[in-house]
Design an enzyme around this catalytic site. Sequence first.
Site, PDB file in Angstrom:
ATOM      1  N   ALA A 191       0.861  -1.535   0.152  1.00  9.82           N
ATOM      2  CA  ALA A 191       0.074  -0.135   0.153  1.00  9.82           C
ATOM      3  C   ALA A 191       0.924   1.453   0.052  1.00  9.82           C
ATOM      4  CB  ALA A 191      -0.786   0.206   1.252  1.00  9.82           C
ATOM      5  N   ALA A 233      22.632 -10.340 -60.440  1.00  7.39           N
ATOM      6  CA  ALA A 233      22.631  -9.186 -59.555  1.00  7.39           C
ATOM      7  C   ALA A 233      21.858  -7.829 -60.191  1.00  7.39           C
ATOM      8  CB  ALA A 233      24.217  -8.790 -59.353  1.00  7.39           C
ATOM      9  N   HIS A 277      25.295 -10.826 -45.842  1.00  5.17           N
ATOM     10  CA  HIS A 277      25.289  -9.296 -45.115  1.00  5.17           C
ATOM     11  C   HIS A 277      24.193  -8.372 -45.758  1.00  5.17           C
ATOM     12  CE1 HIS A 277      28.978 -10.118 -47.640  1.00  5.17           C
ATOM     13  NE2 HIS A 277      28.215  -9.996 -48.641  1.00  5.17           N
TER      14      HIS A 277
END
EC number: 2.7.7.23
Length: 454
Positions: free
Chosen positions: A10, A420, A360
């Site tokens: 409390a 790519a 990556h």
Amino acid sequence: MALNVVILAAGKGTRMRSDLPKVLHPIAHKSMVQHVIDTAHEVGSDAIQLVYGYGADKLQAKLGEQQLNWVLQAEQLGTGHAVAQANDNISDDDTVLILYGDVPLIQASTLESLLAVRDENGLAILTVNLPNPMGYGRIVREDNKVVGIVEQKDANAEQLAISEINTGIMAAPGKQLKAWLGQLSSDNAQGEYYLTDIVAMAHKDGVAITTAQPESAVEVEGANNRVQLAQLERAYQARAAEKLMLEGANLRDPARIDIRGDVSVGMDVMIDVNVVIEGTVNIGNNVTIGAGAILIDCDIADNAEIKPYSIVENAKVGVKASAGPFARLRPGAELAEDAHIGNFVEMKKALLGKGSKAGHLAYIGDATIGCGVNIGAGTITCNYDGANKFQTIIEDNVFVGSDTQLVAPITIGKGATLGAGSTITKDVAADELVITRVKQRHISGWARPVKKAK
């Protein structure tokens, strides 16, 4: 007898200098009172009475979904007054265990010992010997039997020399406890109703009073300010680190790990410095966790490696798989056996199959990737059209060249090669080579624009 636990929570905690109720301040990412509630469940409580006062809305917002009996203490008139508010929820044949919401490190084993030493209708109190008992209530004994507790402000010189102090934690029979609480007086230096006064009443009534002590004094320390809170945090972390080492983990520096949940480790685990572990984390045998990694609700299988500064959240890392450094596995991500993601690769709701790798600078979301796949640097699964998300499926042995965008929904067949720099918008059949680059142009005699003078 049923075990009825009363938790006193409390207080405002003025010295915390915070709007947050004191018991909601965290230790290891969990509120102090939640630690106490969890421990109460661990000792087999049949009911929990939470005595609350300040910050009721915040307490109920945080704890409201749990099985608790909420007992309001409208005025903070002392510990005895606080416990008395729960009288209506205490049966005569209950064993009542009294705990404190700002004493978060109390161990279930200590409470079990306290309950074990209590006579069937007796009173058991948890005490501890301190080299400096300043500020604590002293345990008064005659012929080695407890006859009472005297608070610091009410103690005489002889009593102040006593080193055995009251922790406030006790176990009492329900019927007698309610009777004793009804006899409490506020005629003392604080003008409060001391729970500790029931000890003298028990002695007067001829009730057997027994004591137990914790394994460590830190178990019964509370936090009244942020300095003490930080000290309890360090104590918690030291104990958690010790547990990991005893289970088979090597910690590069036990003082530099932050454990905020439940973690299990196998044998020969190596954990470097400044690792943060949250939620439920399972780590297998021979796993290496690099410096600064963050593990949240995840499973790391045998011989896997999480390299420095990687984040694994709600994800799975398979046997011999590796992530990082600086990789992120978001919820629903999974690395299969011997799969690898490298620096600045992010995965979410995606599976990277056995032996596949994304070395990556890639984003893989809402995707299922087969075995032996190579994901080139800069590859992105374009899974979101602004309204909905779509799946990318890449079958076994696909080679994805660098800087490729895969616009979902899309399927890349087994053994295909994507050149790519391609943007793939249609399904690719097995063993196909797909290149979508714009034809390279050579412009002779090109002169760069000249900068205008300022």
